[in-house]
Design an enzyme around this catalytic site. Structure first.
Site, mmCIF file in Angstrom:
data_model
loop_
_atom_site.group_PDB
_atom_site.id
_atom_site.type_symbol
_atom_site.label_atom_id
_atom_site.label_comp_id
_atom_site.label_asym_id
_atom_site.label_seq_id
_atom_site.Cartn_x
_atom_site.Cartn_y
_atom_site.Cartn_z
ATOM 1 N N HIS A 1 -24.277 -83.261 9.240
ATOM 2 C CA HIS A 1 -22.860 -83.407 9.591
ATOM 3 C C HIS A 1 -22.049 -82.206 9.119
ATOM 4 C CE1 HIS A 1 -23.897 -87.623 10.360
ATOM 5 N NE2 HIS A 1 -22.780 -87.676 11.065
ATOM 6 N N LYS B 1 -17.186 -84.238 5.818
ATOM 7 C CA LYS B 1 -17.594 -85.649 5.751
ATOM 8 C C LYS B 1 -17.630 -86.129 4.307
ATOM 9 C CE LYS B 1 -20.867 -88.997 7.598
ATOM 10 N NZ LYS B 1 -19.760 -89.891 7.963
HETATM 11 N N1 NAI Z 1 -18.279 -94.706 14.434
HETATM 12 C C1 NAI Z 1 -18.334 -93.478 14.915
HETATM 13 O O1 NAI Z 1 -18.862 -93.218 16.015
HETATM 14 C C2 NAI Z 1 -17.746 -92.370 14.119
HETATM 15 C C3 NAI Z 1 -17.252 -92.637 12.885
HETATM 16 N N2 NAI Z 1 -16.686 -91.673 12.134
HETATM 17 C C4 NAI Z 1 -16.099 -92.122 10.870
HETATM 18 O O2 NAI Z 1 -14.702 -92.273 11.090
HETATM 19 C C5 NAI Z 1 -13.994 -91.993 9.889
HETATM 20 C C6 NAI Z 1 -12.969 -90.894 10.163
HETATM 21 O O3 NAI Z 1 -13.634 -89.707 10.501
HETATM 22 P P1 NAI Z 1 -12.825 -88.387 10.856
HETATM 23 O O4 NAI Z 1 -11.842 -88.658 11.925
HETATM 24 O O5 NAI Z 1 -13.826 -87.313 11.053
HETATM 25 O O6 NAI Z 1 -12.075 -88.144 9.472
HETATM 26 P P2 NAI Z 1 -10.694 -87.391 9.204
HETATM 27 O O7 NAI Z 1 -10.646 -87.119 7.745
HETATM 28 O O8 NAI Z 1 -10.512 -86.275 10.162
HETATM 29 O O9 NAI Z 1 -9.606 -88.521 9.566
HETATM 30 C C7 NAI Z 1 -9.293 -89.602 8.751
HETATM 31 C C8 NAI Z 1 -7.804 -89.848 8.909
HETATM 32 O O10 NAI Z 1 -7.463 -91.063 8.245
HETATM 33 C C9 NAI Z 1 -6.172 -90.892 7.711
HETATM 34 N N3 NAI Z 1 -5.870 -91.881 6.672
HETATM 35 C C10 NAI Z 1 -6.335 -91.943 5.400
HETATM 36 N N4 NAI Z 1 -5.766 -92.971 4.754
HETATM 37 C C11 NAI Z 1 -4.956 -93.585 5.637
HETATM 38 C C12 NAI Z 1 -4.091 -94.695 5.565
HETATM 39 N N5 NAI Z 1 -3.938 -95.388 4.440
HETATM 40 N N6 NAI Z 1 -3.406 -95.054 6.675
HETATM 41 C C13 NAI Z 1 -3.543 -94.362 7.818
HETATM 42 N N7 NAI Z 1 -4.332 -93.272 7.958
HETATM 43 C C14 NAI Z 1 -5.035 -92.897 6.865
HETATM 44 C C15 NAI Z 1 -6.184 -89.456 7.159
HETATM 45 O O11 NAI Z 1 -4.864 -88.978 6.997
HETATM 46 C C16 NAI Z 1 -6.947 -88.736 8.258
HETATM 47 O O12 NAI Z 1 -6.059 -88.216 9.232
HETATM 48 C C17 NAI Z 1 -15.057 -91.591 8.851
HETATM 49 O O13 NAI Z 1 -15.391 -92.742 8.099
HETATM 50 C C18 NAI Z 1 -16.246 -91.176 9.707
HETATM 51 O O14 NAI Z 1 -17.455 -91.339 9.056
HETATM 52 C C19 NAI Z 1 -16.578 -90.391 12.576
HETATM 53 C C20 NAI Z 1 -17.082 -90.039 13.790
HETATM 54 C C21 NAI Z 1 -17.724 -91.003 14.668
HETATM 55 O O1 LIG Z 2 -18.128 -88.491 9.830
HETATM 56 C C1 LIG Z 2 -18.596 -88.248 10.983
HETATM 57 O O2 LIG Z 2 -18.321 -87.222 11.583
HETATM 58 C C2 LIG Z 2 -19.477 -89.243 11.599
HETATM 59 N N1 LIG Z 2 -19.638 -90.363 11.002
HETATM 60 C C3 LIG Z 2 -20.409 -91.460 11.468
HETATM 61 C C4 LIG Z 2 -21.548 -91.733 10.498
HETATM 62 O O3 LIG Z 2 -21.320 -91.690 9.285
HETATM 63 O O4 LIG Z 2 -22.653 -92.031 10.954
HETATM 64 C C5 LIG Z 2 -20.834 -91.315 12.910
HETATM 65 C C6 LIG Z 2 -21.173 -89.922 13.315
HETATM 66 O O5 LIG Z 2 -22.384 -89.588 12.739
HETATM 67 C C7 LIG Z 2 -20.069 -88.962 12.918
#
Ligand code: NAI
Ligand SMILES: O=C(O)C1=N[C@H](C(=O)O)C[C@H](O)C1
Length: 264
Positions: A153, A157
């Protein structure tokens, strides 16, 4: 029409989710929940889409003021869990992509969803290819019991191993007897060299700038190996899964953990 609130709208995933919801005819973005900018409209905040949609800092107040069917949470596990609890109390169905939930969190949240008879989806990965990778890995593990997972990643992350790697290991463990891999007397000369241990399976986490989300599942047998790999090159790869989850959650009255349960 499905009324939607998105938490984390300035994040990598949140930004894409806002664009996806705006594009879909049957979805309406009612509000976003951010750490900042209470009382602003999205169009007045740097880094947000130019929309006449209100920004809230407090999820509780947001649900008191806005009609919402589905909450999309893309924040962090501590925040995501809090948001889910508030959503359940307001009869709102959560679709959560946030990773890092413990087994205990999922059990606790499942019980609440069941009591409230409310649908919820926690999906560690929304990309169809990643879901297939998990399913194919489970198939392969029936026949090849020695397996190591390498997830890669971007270096922003927070959680390791990734939610996808943990879910893959969990799905494999449903069909594989626990087995300690490698030499029975192996010792790590550098702590962590053999990766994390999930019932004898090893999980290795790589973090580098330039990467998005990638995973390999390696199987080894006598004189042969099998390598399964998925790559997400951008975050739009996750959006068809987010859309599907928003539609599906409206028909559920329990919590579903993983889109593998939705895609047959
Ligand atoms: N399920 C999936 O397919 C995927 C899941 N993820 C997961 O999604 C999550 C976010 O990933 P990213 O967008 O890359 O992270 P990021 O760090 O870019 O975004 C997280 C956002 O949450 C906001 N945030 C934090 N505390 C908050 C609160 N109390 N209220 C509102 N907003 C708040 C932050 O300000 C930030 O803008 C991570 O846990 C990641 O692992 C990421 C990519 C794909
Ligand atoms: O943080 C990410 O970027 C992602 N998080 C998810 C994970 O923890 O598996 C999904 C994807 O891999 C991207």
């Amino acid at each position: 029409m499905i009324n939607i609130v998105i938490a984390g709208p300035r994040g990598n995933m949140g930004k894409e989710a806002v664009r996806m919801v705006e594009k879909e005819e049957n979805f309406q973005l009612k509000a976003v929940v951010d750490r900042k900018y209470q009382g602003f409209l999205m169009k007045d905040v740097d880094g947000m889409e130019p929309l006449n949609v209100p920004v809230y800092e407090n999820m509780e107040i947001c649900f008191q003021e806005v009609t919402c069917d589905v909450l999309i949470d893309l924040t962090s596990p501590e925040v995501g869990k809090k948001h889910m609890l508030i959503a359940f109390n307001h009869g709102v169905r959560p679709v959560v992509g946030t990773t890092g939930f413990t087994d205990q969190d999922i059990e606790e949240l499942s019980k609440i969803a069941e009591e409230k008879k409310l649908g919820a989806i926690i999906a560690p990965n929304f990309a169809i290819g990643a879901i297939l990778l998990m399913k194919f890995s489970q198939m392969a593990a029936k026949y090849m019991k020695d397996v190591e997972i390498i997830e890669q990643h971007h270096d922003r992350k927070l959680d390791a191993p990734s939610g996808t790697a943990v879910k893959t290991a969990q799905m494999i463990s449903e069909v594989r007897e626990p087995k300690t891999q490698g030499h029975p007397e192996e010792s790590e000369q550098l702590k962590g060299a053999r990766g994390a241990d999930y019932q004898g399976m090893r999980i290795h986490s790589v973090r580098l700038p330039g990467l998005v989300a990638h995973q390999e599942v390696l199987f080894g047998g006598e004189g042969q190996s099998l390598k399964l790999r998925h790559d997400s090159f951008n975050r739009t790869s996750f959006m068809p899964g987010v859309k599907l989850a928003c539609e599906t959650v409206m028909k559920l009255n329990v919590l579903v953990y993983g889109l593998d349960q939705v895609i047959e």
